[in-house]
Write an enzyme that holds these catalytic residues in place. Sequence first.
Site, PDB file in Angstrom:
ATOM      1  N   ARG A  87       0.853  -1.191   0.000  1.00 24.96           N
ATOM      2  CA  ARG A  87       0.000   0.000   0.000  1.00 24.96           C
ATOM      3  C   ARG A  87       0.890   1.243   0.000  1.00 24.96           C
ATOM      4  O   ARG A  87       1.704   1.446   0.890  1.00 24.96           O
ATOM      5  CB  ARG A  87      -0.910   0.004   1.221  1.00 24.96           C
ATOM      6  CG  ARG A  87      -2.013   1.069   1.165  1.00 24.96           C
ATOM      7  CD  ARG A  87      -1.672   2.339   1.884  1.00 24.96           C
ATOM      8  NE  ARG A  87      -1.644   2.173   3.319  1.00 24.96           N
ATOM      9  CZ  ARG A  87      -1.628   3.167   4.204  1.00 24.96           C
ATOM     10  NH1 ARG A  87      -1.623   4.414   3.808  1.00 24.96           N
ATOM     11  NH2 ARG A  87      -1.572   2.931   5.500  1.00 24.96           N
ATOM     12  N   HIS A 131      -2.551  10.849   1.090  1.00 27.49           N
ATOM     13  CA  HIS A 131      -1.901  10.645   2.375  1.00 27.49           C
ATOM     14  C   HIS A 131      -1.223  11.950   2.782  1.00 27.49           C
ATOM     15  O   HIS A 131      -0.004  12.042   2.891  1.00 27.49           O
ATOM     16  CB  HIS A 131      -0.898   9.492   2.306  1.00 27.49           C
ATOM     17  CG  HIS A 131      -0.499   8.946   3.646  1.00 27.49           C
ATOM     18  ND1 HIS A 131      -0.482   7.589   3.931  1.00 27.49           N
ATOM     19  CD2 HIS A 131      -0.086   9.552   4.780  1.00 27.49           C
ATOM     20  CE1 HIS A 131      -0.079   7.399   5.169  1.00 27.49           C
ATOM     21  NE2 HIS A 131       0.181   8.590   5.710  1.00 27.49           N
ATOM     22  N   GLU A 176      -6.345   8.133   7.051  1.00 22.36           N
ATOM     23  CA  GLU A 176      -6.488   8.804   8.344  1.00 22.36           C
ATOM     24  C   GLU A 176      -7.028  10.233   8.228  1.00 22.36           C
ATOM     25  O   GLU A 176      -6.395  11.193   8.681  1.00 22.36           O
ATOM     26  CB  GLU A 176      -5.153   8.814   9.085  1.00 22.36           C
ATOM     27  CG  GLU A 176      -4.658   7.437   9.462  1.00 22.36           C
ATOM     28  CD  GLU A 176      -3.407   7.450  10.300  1.00 22.36           C
ATOM     29  OE1 GLU A 176      -3.104   6.420  10.916  1.00 22.36           O
ATOM     30  OE2 GLU A 176      -2.702   8.498  10.352  1.00 22.36           O
ATOM     31  N   ASN A 299      -6.131   1.589  10.493  1.00 21.44           N
ATOM     32  CA  ASN A 299      -4.817   1.857  11.074  1.00 21.44           C
ATOM     33  C   ASN A 299      -4.980   1.857  12.597  1.00 21.44           C
ATOM     34  O   ASN A 299      -5.846   2.571  13.126  1.00 21.44           O
ATOM     35  CB  ASN A 299      -4.270   3.211  10.630  1.00 21.44           C
ATOM     36  CG  ASN A 299      -3.943   3.262   9.155  1.00 21.44           C
ATOM     37  OD1 ASN A 299      -3.988   2.257   8.457  1.00 21.44           O
ATOM     38  ND2 ASN A 299      -3.605   4.445   8.675  1.00 21.44           N
ATOM     39  N   TYR A 301      -2.650   1.532  16.403  1.00 29.49           N
ATOM     40  CA  TYR A 301      -1.397   1.373  17.139  1.00 29.49           C
ATOM     41  C   TYR A 301      -1.627   1.140  18.626  1.00 29.49           C
ATOM     42  O   TYR A 301      -0.990   0.284  19.231  1.00 29.49           O
ATOM     43  CB  TYR A 301      -0.511   2.611  16.944  1.00 29.49           C
ATOM     44  CG  TYR A 301      -0.057   2.797  15.516  1.00 29.49           C
ATOM     45  CD1 TYR A 301       1.122   2.221  15.059  1.00 29.49           C
ATOM     46  CD2 TYR A 301      -0.819   3.526  14.601  1.00 29.49           C
ATOM     47  CE1 TYR A 301       1.541   2.371  13.745  1.00 29.49           C
ATOM     48  CE2 TYR A 301      -0.406   3.681  13.288  1.00 29.49           C
ATOM     49  CZ  TYR A 301       0.773   3.101  12.861  1.00 29.49           C
ATOM     50  OH  TYR A 301       1.185   3.241  11.556  1.00 29.49           O
ATOM     51  N   GLU A 357      -2.223  -0.281   8.602  1.00 29.47           N
ATOM     52  CA  GLU A 357      -1.063   0.186   9.366  1.00 29.47           C
ATOM     53  C   GLU A 357      -1.108  -0.423  10.752  1.00 29.47           C
ATOM     54  O   GLU A 357      -2.122  -0.329  11.447  1.00 29.47           O
ATOM     55  CB  GLU A 357      -1.018   1.715   9.509  1.00 29.47           C
ATOM     56  CG  GLU A 357      -0.632   2.488   8.279  1.00 29.47           C
ATOM     57  CD  GLU A 357      -0.465   3.976   8.555  1.00 29.47           C
ATOM     58  OE1 GLU A 357      -0.152   4.344   9.721  1.00 29.47           O
ATOM     59  OE2 GLU A 357      -0.654   4.772   7.630  1.00 29.47           O
TER      60      GLU A 357
END
Length: 468
Positions: A87, A131, A176, A299, A301, A357
């Site tokens: 990606r 992005h 995002e 995404n 984290y 991500e």
Amino acid sequence: MAGNILKAHARTPVAPKPEFLWGVSTSSFQIEGAAHIEGRGDSIWDAYCRIQGRVKGGDTGDQACDHYHRYTEDVALMRDLGVNAYRFSISWPRVLPRGRGVSNEPGLAFYDRLIDALLAADIEPWICLYHWDLPQALDDLGGWQNRDIAGWFADYATLVARRYGDRVKRFATFNEPCVFTLFGYGLGWNAPGIADKAALHKAIHHVNLSHGAAVDVLRASVPDASLGAIHNRQPCFPRSASPEDANAAQRFAEYWNDAFPYPQQFGCYPSALADAIEPYQRPGDMAQIARSVDWFGLNHYSPHYIKADSNLIGATFGAPPDDVPRTSIGWPIVPGAFRDTLLDIHHRFGLPIYVLENGTAAEDKLDIAGGIQDAGRIAYLQAYTDAMQEAISAGADVRGYFVWSLLDNFEWASGYSQRFGLVYVDFDTQRRIPKASARWYSDLIAAPRESPISSATANSVNAIAAKG
């Protein structure tokens, strides 16, 4: 607009692959470099980097990883990893230097070369249209605050779709959007550095309108297109037991988690945003936004711990509780939150999920033998992929996992101070050195695990912060 400037590129169409995808992700501004050659225009991040004090160390994306010239080496690294998908994002100012109008053939040709190299390596290209690197020429016209940008974005999507749609079938509209709108227009932490309530809410709505317009273009231009958007979705917990922090966490979650998936999937804004965005809506807008997509890009984290604040949304990031392990840059390590997020998305949105991500920064340094033994990153990735397996076992329809990132790169306001890559980059020489985590990921891809998380893996998470 774009049709008469496109060259024919007859290639064999590539259908989306049905098997689970193991991939890596990058973005144009963070790795490409070549900022001022072959017709590329300025982006808002080029301009932002030139403002003293905005980016750590005064770093810029001018050279980054020089992927523009070294893409064949980077594709070879991906091939050696064994990934079956990649990606990446298109640099809008590289292909349309002023954001609209006349296209830039050298920039378009770069992505032709990259896509063809990926296909030759049996790696499926996934294109993200945006992005964060908005052409500066469009920002001069109001950027995401200008409603006309939905049309500009649709024209850009048309150019990309017609040029690459014979070889690429997977497209994401945005990466995002919650981050680049909130940080760029609400809190002033990222490009273009605005902190204004009206600017934030106009940007949110116009990004959503642009998403719907791009979905229409991609459907019309690319046979068998597989479309989605990539959302950063993370649990938002109150930093304390106070009512103020509880209210702040709920409000922050609506901006962070729901401002884009909700209108795009359900045709409505969450309650905290609805009244603020209403002045910028016109009849038919929500129908234009809520276009059918094929998958949910995630995404993730870590969870957020939110506290009340005097800023324009009344909420900001707080420190994690003392007993929560953290990465070297202070992000909480909570694999269970990843599992729960995947299950929540599955039940709430009912779409196949691609994790586009996940990863961690670390203080990577060459050892005496010239390698990088990033045990902390390995422990993080193992714990999080085990948590993903738990979610899959519980019914979540997860169809792919992409590590952020292939390469150490430019990390926005943090410059080059944070290393997220599976591959170490010496930014002075541009030498690439696969880390121990690259070998670990290659082994995982070759023999994916079947069992859920073990207590040994869970215990190893506590060592991540110490190991970096």
